[in-house]
Design a protein around this motif. Structure first.
Motif, short mmCIF file in Angstrom:
data_model
loop_
_atom_site.label_atom_id
_atom_site.label_comp_id
_atom_site.label_asym_id
_atom_site.label_seq_id
_atom_site.Cartn_x
_atom_site.Cartn_y
_atom_site.Cartn_z
N ALA A 151 0.83 -1.21 0.00
CA ALA A 151 0.00 0.00 0.00
C ALA A 151 0.86 1.25 0.00
N TYR A 152 1.89 1.25 0.83
CA TYR A 152 2.78 2.42 0.93
C TYR A 152 3.46 2.69 -0.41
N LEU A 153 3.92 1.62 -1.05
CA LEU A 153 4.60 1.78 -2.34
C LEU A 153 3.66 2.38 -3.38
N LEU A 154 2.46 1.83 -3.50
CA LEU A 154 1.54 2.32 -4.52
C LEU A 154 1.12 3.76 -4.27
N VAL A 155 0.80 4.09 -3.03
CA VAL A 155 0.36 5.46 -2.74
C VAL A 155 1.50 6.46 -2.92
N ALA A 156 2.66 6.15 -2.35
CA ALA A 156 3.78 7.08 -2.43
C ALA A 156 4.28 7.25 -3.86
N TRP A 157 4.37 6.14 -4.57
CA TRP A 157 4.90 6.24 -5.94
C TRP A 157 3.87 6.75 -6.92
N ASN A 158 2.59 6.64 -6.60
CA ASN A 158 1.60 7.27 -7.47
C ASN A 158 1.76 8.78 -7.44
N ARG A 159 2.08 9.32 -6.27
CA ARG A 159 2.31 10.77 -6.19
C ARG A 159 3.51 11.18 -7.03
N LEU A 160 4.52 10.32 -7.09
CA LEU A 160 5.74 10.64 -7.81
C LEU A 160 5.66 10.29 -9.30
N HIS A 161 5.02 9.16 -9.60
CA HIS A 161 5.14 8.60 -10.94
C HIS A 161 3.80 8.38 -11.66
N ASP A 162 2.68 8.78 -11.03
CA ASP A 162 1.37 8.70 -11.69
C ASP A 162 1.07 7.28 -12.16
N LEU A 163 0.91 6.36 -11.21
CA LEU A 163 0.72 4.95 -11.53
C LEU A 163 -0.75 4.59 -11.78
N TYR A 164 -1.67 5.33 -11.18
CA TYR A 164 -3.10 5.05 -11.37
C TYR A 164 -3.86 6.37 -11.31
N ASP A 165 -5.07 6.37 -11.89
CA ASP A 165 -5.89 7.59 -11.93
C ASP A 165 -6.75 7.74 -10.68
N VAL A 166 -7.36 6.64 -10.24
CA VAL A 166 -8.20 6.66 -9.04
C VAL A 166 -7.86 5.44 -8.20
N PRO A 167 -7.96 5.53 -6.88
CA PRO A 167 -7.53 4.43 -6.01
C PRO A 167 -8.23 3.10 -6.27
N GLU A 169 -8.75 1.59 -8.83
CA GLU A 169 -8.08 0.80 -9.86
C GLU A 169 -7.19 -0.28 -9.24
N VAL A 170 -6.58 0.05 -8.10
CA VAL A 170 -5.60 -0.86 -7.51
C VAL A 170 -6.00 -1.36 -6.12
N THR A 205 -6.77 -5.05 -6.03
CA THR A 205 -7.60 -5.52 -7.12
C THR A 205 -6.75 -6.37 -8.07
N PRO A 206 -7.37 -7.11 -8.99
CA PRO A 206 -6.57 -7.83 -9.98
C PRO A 206 -5.59 -6.91 -10.73
N HIS A 207 -6.03 -5.71 -11.05
CA HIS A 207 -5.13 -4.77 -11.73
C HIS A 207 -3.98 -4.36 -10.81
N GLY A 208 -4.27 -4.19 -9.52
CA GLY A 208 -3.22 -3.86 -8.57
C GLY A 208 -2.17 -4.95 -8.50
N PHE A 209 -2.61 -6.19 -8.44
CA PHE A 209 -1.67 -7.32 -8.47
C PHE A 209 -0.85 -7.31 -9.76
N ASP A 210 -1.54 -7.15 -10.89
CA ASP A 210 -0.85 -7.20 -12.18
C ASP A 210 0.18 -6.07 -12.29
N LEU A 211 -0.15 -4.91 -11.78
CA LEU A 211 0.76 -3.77 -11.83
C LEU A 211 2.07 -4.08 -11.11
N LEU A 212 1.96 -4.71 -9.93
CA LEU A 212 3.14 -5.02 -9.14
C LEU A 212 3.86 -6.28 -9.61
N ARG A 213 3.12 -7.23 -10.15
CA ARG A 213 3.75 -8.47 -10.64
C ARG A 213 4.48 -8.26 -11.95
N HIS A 214 3.94 -7.38 -12.80
CA HIS A 214 4.52 -7.19 -14.13
C HIS A 214 4.70 -5.69 -14.39
#
Length: 302
Positions: A151-167, A169-170, A205-214
């Motif tokens: 959770a920390y990785l996705l939230v923090a890096w979304n602020r830096l790198h725009d990984l998702y549009d709305v929470p 999604e992941v 979510t499945p997309h959240g898993f896929d984002l981190l796995r691949h």
């Protein structure tokens, strides 16, 4: 001596605030009590600093720690003491990769007054893409820790790198509406524990898993930066400290760092800490055990 602390979620747990004995500040106090001029910087965000914390962002960690060394150099003459040019670098968990980032930049001569002397990181996640993330996602590590770190990785890096549009999604409901606020630095560790699920399957979510796995695109590029901290040719002694069967930092992380250093001609030494325990965790126990070991090793260096 520069000490980089492990992950915290609450601003008041930063070294600049927790100046008395506590888990975050105790290693720095131990090093100082052994006679080392010790700096223990905050990362960006925690403590009195503005904005959220860019977790595991090596570039900002490196500049924060280099700036703290420079501040110490400016401060110390007013105490009637002097600093040597040599810097001993260590750090725990998140701070392990931060320590390697600082060591790399010191050896590269980014500040010509300071001179790297030795490096001793502890229980780091040096291989986030190929070691840490797979272990977080496949259930190899402590379940709650896997939830919190993902959770920390996705939230923090979304602020830096725009990984998702709305929470959503992941993150699964109801955490999609709460997880970003919980990671703003104003919530305590117990609040974060209470506000997150016990398993990563309930978080992502499945997309959240896929984002981190691949990882692809911006995430893949960011992970390459995070995983590059051991990719340099060291000209000083390096010891990598790690506990056996660490439940938060995958064993393969230290192997990743050792292999990267050796591929660049380094002769890093891995120091096993056995199975230390603190509050029921070997990962936390490694910080306690390594502090004593690092003090002894640094004290023996000529």
């Amino acid at each position: 001596m520069s000490f980089a602390h492990g992950t915290t979620s609450y601003r008041a747990d930063a070294p600049s605030v927790m100046t008395t004995a506590g888990f975050v500040s105790s290693p720095a106090l131990a090093y100082a009590s052994a006679g080392f001029a010790t700096v223990a910087p905050d990362y960006l965000g925690p403590g009195p600093g503005p904005g959220p914390h860019p977790w595991m962002d090596v570039p900002s960690e490196t500049t924060a720690f280099l700036d703290m060394l420079r501040a110490a150099r400016a401060f110390v003459p007013g105490t009637g003491r002097t600093l040597r040019h040599d810097v001993l670098v260590t750090g725990f968990s998140q701070g392990a990769s931060a320590a390697m980032g600082l060591a790399r930049t010191l050896q590269a001569g980014d500040d010509r007054w300071f001179r790297l002397r030795a490096v001793a990181p502890v229980s780091g996640a040096y291989g986030f893409r190929h070691a840490e993330l797979p272990a977080l996602l496949d259930g190899s590590l402590d379940a709650k820790s896997s939830v919190l770190y993902s959770a920390y990785l996705l939230v923090a890096w979304n602020r830096l790198h725009d990984l998702y549009d709305v929470p959503d999604e992941v993150f699964r409901a109801p955490y999609d509406t709460t997880i970003e606020a919980l990671s703003d630095g104003s919530h305590t560790g117990p609040q974060l524990f209470a506000g997150t699920p016990d398993t990563i399957d309930a978080l992502l979510t499945p997309h959240g898993f896929d984002l981190l796995r691949h990882p692809t695109g911006r995430l893949a590029r960011a992970l390459r930066v995070a995983d590059s901290t051991c990719e340099w040719t060291q000209a000083v002694p390096v010891r990598l400290y790690a506990a056996d069967a660490d439940e938060q930092a995958a064993t393969a992380d230290t192997g990743h760092c050792e292999a990267a250093l050796r591929s660049h001609g380094a002769n890093a030494e891995v120091v096993g800490l056995g199975t230390p325990d603190f509050a029921g965790f070997r990962h936390l126990g490694s910080n306690v055990a390594a502090t004593a070991a690092v003090v002894r090793w640094f004290g023996r260096l000529p």
